[in-house]
Design an enzyme around this catalytic site. Structure first.
Site, PDB file in Angstrom:
ATOM      1  N   TYR A  50       0.791  -1.235   0.000  1.00 49.49           N
ATOM      2  CA  TYR A  50       0.000   0.000   0.000  1.00 49.49           C
ATOM      3  C   TYR A  50       0.823   1.285   0.000  1.00 49.49           C
ATOM      4  O   TYR A  50       0.349   2.329   0.463  1.00 49.49           O
ATOM      5  CB  TYR A  50      -0.984  -0.006   1.182  1.00 49.49           C
ATOM      6  CG  TYR A  50      -2.048  -1.079   1.027  1.00 49.49           C
ATOM      7  CD1 TYR A  50      -3.166  -0.862   0.226  1.00 49.49           C
ATOM      8  CD2 TYR A  50      -1.905  -2.317   1.637  1.00 49.49           C
ATOM      9  CE1 TYR A  50      -4.125  -1.847   0.059  1.00 49.49           C
ATOM     10  CE2 TYR A  50      -2.863  -3.314   1.471  1.00 49.49           C
ATOM     11  CZ  TYR A  50      -3.974  -3.073   0.676  1.00 49.49           C
ATOM     12  OH  TYR A  50      -4.919  -4.059   0.501  1.00 49.49           O
ATOM     13  N   HIS A  61     -18.449 -18.105  -7.730  1.00 48.76           N
ATOM     14  CA  HIS A  61     -18.125 -16.771  -7.221  1.00 48.76           C
ATOM     15  C   HIS A  61     -17.629 -15.888  -8.372  1.00 48.76           C
ATOM     16  O   HIS A  61     -16.709 -16.250  -9.101  1.00 48.76           O
ATOM     17  CB  HIS A  61     -17.076 -16.837  -6.109  1.00 48.76           C
ATOM     18  CG  HIS A  61     -16.935 -15.510  -5.437  1.00 48.76           C
ATOM     19  ND1 HIS A  61     -17.742 -15.108  -4.396  1.00 48.76           N
ATOM     20  CD2 HIS A  61     -16.140 -14.463  -5.707  1.00 48.76           C
ATOM     21  CE1 HIS A  61     -17.431 -13.880  -4.040  1.00 48.76           C
ATOM     22  NE2 HIS A  61     -16.464 -13.462  -4.827  1.00 48.76           N
ATOM     23  N   ALA A  62     -18.237 -14.719  -8.513  1.00 50.71           N
ATOM     24  CA  ALA A  62     -17.967 -13.863  -9.673  1.00 50.71           C
ATOM     25  C   ALA A  62     -16.514 -13.400  -9.724  1.00 50.71           C
ATOM     26  O   ALA A  62     -15.914 -13.089  -8.697  1.00 50.71           O
ATOM     27  CB  ALA A  62     -18.886 -12.650  -9.626  1.00 50.71           C
ATOM     28  N   HIS A  71     -19.966  -4.310 -11.147  1.00 51.20           N
ATOM     29  CA  HIS A  71     -18.712  -4.420 -10.395  1.00 51.20           C
ATOM     30  C   HIS A  71     -17.645  -5.127 -11.238  1.00 51.20           C
ATOM     31  O   HIS A  71     -16.516  -4.646 -11.379  1.00 51.20           O
ATOM     32  CB  HIS A  71     -18.966  -5.187  -9.090  1.00 51.20           C
ATOM     33  CG  HIS A  71     -17.726  -5.523  -8.318  1.00 51.20           C
ATOM     34  ND1 HIS A  71     -17.248  -4.733  -7.295  1.00 51.20           N
ATOM     35  CD2 HIS A  71     -16.855  -6.547  -8.429  1.00 51.20           C
ATOM     36  CE1 HIS A  71     -16.130  -5.271  -6.812  1.00 51.20           C
ATOM     37  NE2 HIS A  71     -15.871  -6.372  -7.477  1.00 51.20           N
ATOM     38  N   GLU A  72     -18.006  -6.263 -11.795  1.00 50.24           N
ATOM     39  CA  GLU A  72     -17.024  -7.047 -12.563  1.00 50.24           C
ATOM     40  C   GLU A  72     -16.551  -6.282 -13.791  1.00 50.24           C
ATOM     41  O   GLU A  72     -15.371  -6.324 -14.148  1.00 50.24           O
ATOM     42  CB  GLU A  72     -17.606  -8.406 -12.962  1.00 50.24           C
ATOM     43  CG  GLU A  72     -17.894  -9.335 -11.784  1.00 50.24           C
ATOM     44  CD  GLU A  72     -16.708  -9.548 -10.865  1.00 50.24           C
ATOM     45  OE1 GLU A  72     -15.557  -9.484 -11.327  1.00 50.24           O
ATOM     46  OE2 GLU A  72     -16.934  -9.753  -9.660  1.00 50.24           O
ATOM     47  N   HIS A  74     -13.645  -4.085 -13.153  1.00 50.96           N
ATOM     48  CA  HIS A  74     -12.334  -4.738 -13.281  1.00 50.96           C
ATOM     49  C   HIS A  74     -11.930  -4.826 -14.757  1.00 50.96           C
ATOM     50  O   HIS A  74     -10.805  -4.518 -15.130  1.00 50.96           O
ATOM     51  CB  HIS A  74     -12.389  -6.165 -12.722  1.00 50.96           C
ATOM     52  CG  HIS A  74     -12.541  -6.248 -11.230  1.00 50.96           C
ATOM     53  ND1 HIS A  74     -11.659  -5.656 -10.358  1.00 50.96           N
ATOM     54  CD2 HIS A  74     -13.452  -6.891 -10.453  1.00 50.96           C
ATOM     55  CE1 HIS A  74     -12.036  -5.932  -9.109  1.00 50.96           C
ATOM     56  NE2 HIS A  74     -13.115  -6.672  -9.141  1.00 50.96           N
ATOM     57  N   GLU A 134     -11.207  -2.759  -6.832  1.00 48.18           N
ATOM     58  CA  GLU A 134     -12.551  -3.123  -6.381  1.00 48.18           C
ATOM     59  C   GLU A 134     -13.529  -1.955  -6.459  1.00 48.18           C
ATOM     60  O   GLU A 134     -14.748  -2.159  -6.493  1.00 48.18           O
ATOM     61  CB  GLU A 134     -12.496  -3.663  -4.947  1.00 48.18           C
ATOM     62  CG  GLU A 134     -11.670  -4.938  -4.781  1.00 48.18           C
ATOM     63  CD  GLU A 134     -12.117  -6.058  -5.702  1.00 48.18           C
ATOM     64  OE1 GLU A 134     -13.293  -6.089  -6.083  1.00 48.18           O
ATOM     65  OE2 GLU A 134     -11.271  -6.900  -6.064  1.00 48.18           O
ATOM     66  N   HIS A 177     -13.246 -16.132  -0.240  1.00 52.70           N
ATOM     67  CA  HIS A 177     -11.907 -15.536  -0.288  1.00 52.70           C
ATOM     68  C   HIS A 177     -10.919 -16.192   0.662  1.00 52.70           C
ATOM     69  O   HIS A 177      -9.718 -15.980   0.524  1.00 52.70           O
ATOM     70  CB  HIS A 177     -12.013 -14.032   0.008  1.00 52.70           C
ATOM     71  CG  HIS A 177     -12.925 -13.318  -0.960  1.00 52.70           C
ATOM     72  ND1 HIS A 177     -14.288 -13.501  -0.945  1.00 52.70           N
ATOM     73  CD2 HIS A 177     -12.663 -12.472  -1.975  1.00 52.70           C
ATOM     74  CE1 HIS A 177     -14.842 -12.773  -1.911  1.00 52.70           C
ATOM     75  NE2 HIS A 177     -13.885 -12.145  -2.544  1.00 52.70           N
ATOM     76  N   ARG A 210      -9.017  -5.068   0.769  1.00 52.34           N
ATOM     77  CA  ARG A 210      -9.288  -4.323  -0.458  1.00 52.34           C
ATOM     78  C   ARG A 210     -10.754  -3.906  -0.575  1.00 52.34           C
ATOM     79  O   ARG A 210     -11.058  -2.834  -1.083  1.00 52.34           O
ATOM     80  CB  ARG A 210      -8.907  -5.177  -1.674  1.00 52.34           C
ATOM     81  CG  ARG A 210      -9.695  -6.473  -1.770  1.00 52.34           C
ATOM     82  CD  ARG A 210      -9.264  -7.361  -2.940  1.00 52.34           C
ATOM     83  NE  ARG A 210      -7.856  -7.755  -2.815  1.00 52.34           N
ATOM     84  CZ  ARG A 210      -7.211  -8.484  -3.721  1.00 52.34           C
ATOM     85  NH1 ARG A 210      -7.824  -8.893  -4.798  1.00 52.34           N
ATOM     86  NH2 ARG A 210      -5.952  -8.797  -3.544  1.00 52.34           N
ATOM     87  N   TYR A 211     -11.668  -4.768  -0.123  1.00 47.53           N
ATOM     88  CA  TYR A 211     -13.091  -4.455  -0.272  1.00 47.53           C
ATOM     89  C   TYR A 211     -13.528  -3.397   0.733  1.00 47.53           C
ATOM     90  O   TYR A 211     -14.388  -2.571   0.457  1.00 47.53           O
ATOM     91  CB  TYR A 211     -13.951  -5.713  -0.126  1.00 47.53           C
ATOM     92  CG  TYR A 211     -13.632  -6.779  -1.140  1.00 47.53           C
ATOM     93  CD1 TYR A 211     -14.021  -6.640  -2.469  1.00 47.53           C
ATOM     94  CD2 TYR A 211     -12.921  -7.918  -0.788  1.00 47.53           C
ATOM     95  CE1 TYR A 211     -13.730  -7.618  -3.406  1.00 47.53           C
ATOM     96  CE2 TYR A 211     -12.624  -8.903  -1.715  1.00 47.53           C
ATOM     97  CZ  TYR A 211     -13.027  -8.748  -3.028  1.00 47.53           C
ATOM     98  OH  TYR A 211     -12.732  -9.712  -3.955  1.00 47.53           O
TER      99      TYR A 211
HETATM  100  O1  X8Z Z   1     -15.739 -10.975  -4.345  1.00 48.92           O
HETATM  101  C1  X8Z Z   1     -16.320  -9.980  -4.741  1.00 48.92           C
HETATM  102  C2  X8Z Z   1     -16.536  -9.770  -6.236  1.00 48.92           C
HETATM  103  C3  X8Z Z   1     -15.403 -10.248  -7.029  1.00 48.92           C
HETATM  104  S1  X8Z Z   1     -13.976  -9.301  -6.778  1.00 48.92           S
HETATM  105  C4  X8Z Z   1     -17.783 -10.498  -6.659  1.00 48.92           C
HETATM  106  N1  X8Z Z   1     -16.852  -9.097  -3.875  1.00 48.92           N
HETATM  107  C5  X8Z Z   1     -16.747  -9.287  -2.453  1.00 48.92           C
HETATM  108  C6  X8Z Z   1     -17.551 -10.480  -1.998  1.00 48.92           C
HETATM  109  O2  X8Z Z   1     -18.402 -10.955  -2.765  1.00 48.92           O
HETATM  110  O3  X8Z Z   1     -17.358 -10.940  -0.885  1.00 48.92           O
HETATM  111  C7  X8Z Z   1     -17.536  -7.857  -4.223  1.00 48.92           C
HETATM  112  C8  X8Z Z   1     -17.959  -7.263  -2.920  1.00 48.92           C
HETATM  113  C9  X8Z Z   1     -17.277  -8.028  -1.840  1.00 48.92           C
HETATM  114 ZN    ZN Z   2     -14.065  -7.391  -7.478  1.00 52.21          ZN
END
Ligand code: X8Z
Ligand code: ZN
Length: 648
Positions: free
Chosen positions: A221, A381-382, A412-413, A416, A440, A542, A551-552
């Site tokens: 960072y 998971h996206a 959101h996607e 990226h 993000e 994750h 990051r989120y």
């Molecule tokens: O994982 C994601 C995206 C892909 S980077 C779908 N997000 C986090 C989650 O789902 O836990 C977006 C918001 C938070």
């Molecule tokens: Zn994302």
């Protein structure tokens, strides 16, 4: 998400071994202790960039295969590719550490700094351990992706479990509890693997010169890793009072509906928020909607209707349902799902092109995975993927369903994806976010612009009502996604930082998880403490996927800063929350210019170019939600807010 840092951090490391020739003696040298490098720093960085460019397509293809065709063969291909990358990464880092950065060209110094700090999965130098690490990583990813809650022969995947929880009106308390508990069983077999994963990456981190894996994560960072913890705390302190008002209001509504079962010592029962992890409370809308019937914001209803009408058209073209065999009926349903998912994705794309950004490259719709295949397990998971470093093969991977949350996830996607496209002309090492929170935040900033007015302009809601009540309804809709998320965004890595630094030991994995859930989110499991036979952290993508999560949290602060700046650029006047910068070329130009920088300079500089300031700051969050915060305070008057986290 497999975006830049995760993927490129691996990809960055790819080529060194191949080109330099793998001499065993190189492997044995202590990192940083090598004698003066034979290659000057500029040549080294140029070679790294060239190698990354050459290697990336094969590496990403293996990872794509692993995520979209889960079986033992794809896991083998994926983990073998990872193993090669990680081995090369280590050599790469070792060589990067032999250069003193003073006196180097700015770009070269920056590249070397990034090489030393961009690893999310530090790997041990011992080849057997490195192989073990790559295999564990693939196995955990596949176990999560294929995870199912089974009662006898009846098995449900994450989409089906999520639907039970999302139906906060239709599902009973007990049905939701069973679904929530059911999903958490998928993580139990991962506990041992995760424990070993921690040992192995910590060993890699120490060999790289860091205290542990969390220390490596915090080094990315552009500030001392130790300061970063305090930075995250500072930002949380700014928004905590707002979250606590929302938590209090929500809990009271749950108590109204479920009686005593609506609260656990002032905390919200984990299975009642409409979401497996209590990170997005949008599905509680029917319960929490401040003013019923004032400006309907039923986006999900509108999307479902559209999907049904696509299906009806297809069926009537085929001569009516009666004419179709059972398998043709299934096929036609699937076709309707894909057409609807494509339509939703094109809606999102048109927001970006409306800002003056390019149309998505030709391959995008053909090669992306937009709906869940019927014949195999995939990671639903996206995620968004840059398949190479030249920007002509970008994809998303999702199991899109027609609902509001999925629609915003597509936006959101594509954030990226557009970041990948914007920085494609940077050197491969700089093809990354200014920091991972920037990546993000790109698409989420656009989601903030999805005001009731915007939603009406794309035909998803009726013409919005104009009244104080409508404002509060609109704010609540956003807060259930954005404010509810904040403590969750922070707590996951509070847990992992503790796991990596040893302050959370394996015999306390689950206890510590729930202590942090209690402390930050004011959420607790119903039915008493969850023992160490569970591994509840592993039920969140994750963790087995090893994607750092802070990051989120940062993104949920930054996106309001970006939004405010783009609103200013678009000439917006009036309260921040009314701003919709769709189709504004000036906002688009500013945003694109910021995105083009990639990771070529410290993020503070990139932030300054867009917003005028060099600090992350939550005052735009508070400005945005000021009306709701005042309203919540009024609603909560007379209630005892807060909770007793010690009772968790
Ligand atoms: O994982 C994601 C995206 C892909 S980077 C779908 N997000 C986090 C989650 O789902 O836990 C977006 C918001 C938070
Ligand atoms: Zn994302």
């Amino acid at each position: 998400m497999k975006s830049q840092r995760a993927l490129l951090a691996l990809a960055i490391t790819a080529g060194l071994l191949a080109l330099s020739g793998c001499k065993p003696s190189d492997q044995d040298a202590a990192p940083g202790a090598a004698s003066a490098p034979a290659e000057d720093a500029d040549a080294f960085v140029a070679r790294v960039n060239q190698t990354v460019k050459e290697m990336t397509p094969e590496l990403t293809a293996a990872a794509w295969l692993g995520a979209t065709y889960i079986n033992k063969d794809s896991q083998r291909v994926e983990s073998a590719a990872n193993e090669r990358w990680l081995a090369k990464n280590n050599e790469f880092i070792a060589q990067a550490k032999t250069y003193a950065t003073e006196g180097l060209q700015a770009d070269t110094a920056r590249a070397i700094h990034l090489l030393k700090t961009s690893s999310s999965m530090p790997a041990p130098r011992d080849p057997a351990k490195l192989k073990e690490l790559a295999e564990i990583a693939s196995r955990m990813g596949a176990t999560y992706g294929a995870g199912k809650w089974c009662v006898g022969e009846d098995c449900k995947d994450i989409g089906q479990v999520s639907e039970i929880l999302a139906d906060t009106q239709g599902s009973s308390y007990d049905e939701m509890k069973a679904a929530w508990e059911g999903w958490h069983t998928i993580a139990q077999p991962m506990r041992k693997d995760y424990q070993r994963f921690v040992e192995l990456t910590n060993e890699g981190a120490v060999e790289m010169g860091f205290a542990n894996t969390g220390d490596v994560w915090r080094a990315g960072y552009d500030m001392p890793a130790d300061d970063f913890k305090a930075e995250a705390d500072r930002l949380w302190g700014q928004v905590q009072p707002l979250y606590e008002q929302l938590q209090c209001y929500t809990r009271e509504k749950l108590v109204e509906k479920y009686g005593e079962q609506g609260s656990v010592d002032g905390m919200i029962p984990a299975h009642l928020t409409g979401n497996l992890w209590q990170q997005d409370w949008g599905n509680l809308w029917p319960l929490l909607q401040p003013y019923e019937g004032v400006g309907s914001l039923d986006v999900t209803g509108a999307l479902k209707k559209q999907r049904d009408s696509i299906l009806a058209d297809l069926v009537s073209k085929a001569g009516g349902m009666g004419k179709l065999t059972a398998s043709q009926q299934v096929e036609i349903e699937r076709q309707a799902d894909l057409e609807m998912a494509t339509r939703m994705t094109k809606l999102a794309e048109s927001f970006y092109t409306g800002l003056g950004m390019p149309a998505l490259p030709e391959n995008f719709y053909a090669d992306s995975m937009l709906v869940q295949p019927r014949d195999r397990d995939v990671v639903c998971h996206a995620s968004a993927w840059p398949m190479n470093t030249v920007g002509d093969d970008v994809r998303i991977k999702m199991c899109i369903k027609p609902n509001e949350e999925e629609l915003t996830t597509i936006y959101h996607e594509l954030g990226h994806v557009y970041y990948y496209l914007a920085y494609k002309d940077q050197a491969p090492i700089f093809q990354s976010g200014a920091h991972d929170g920037f990546h993000e935040a790109i698409g989420d900033t656009i989601v903030l612009s999805m005001t009731p007015e915007y939603l009406a302009s794309i035909g998803l809601v009726d013409k919005p009502a104009v009244s104080e009540e409508a404002v509060i309804n609109g704010q609540m809709r956003m807060a259930l996604a954005k404010v509810a998320f904040l403590p969750f965004g922070l707590m996951i890595d509070q847990w992992r930082w503790g796991v990596f630094d040893g302050s959370i030991t394996p015999d306390k994995y689950n206890q510590a998880w729930w202590e942090l859930k209690a402390k930050y989110q004011g959420v607790a499991p119903a039915g008493g403490p969850r023992g160490e036979e569970f591994f509840d952290a592993g039920a969140k993508y994750h963790v087995p996927g090893n994607t750092p999560y802070t990051r989120y949290f940062l993104s949920h602060i930054l996106q309001f800063q970006f939004y405010k700046s783009l609103c200013d650029a678009s000439g917006h006047e009036g309260p921040l929350y009314t701003c919709n910068f769709a189709n504004n070329p000036e906002a688009g130009k500013r945003y694109w210019a910021m995105m083009q920088r990639g990771a070529s300079q410290p993020w503070q500089q990139t932030l300054k170019e867009l917003t005028g300031g060099e600090q992350m700051d939550a005052s735009a969050v508070l400005e945005y939600f000021a009306p709701l915060q005042a309203w919540l305070q009024e609603q909560n008057q007379g209630n005892t807010c807060g909770w007793d986290a010690a009772k968790s």
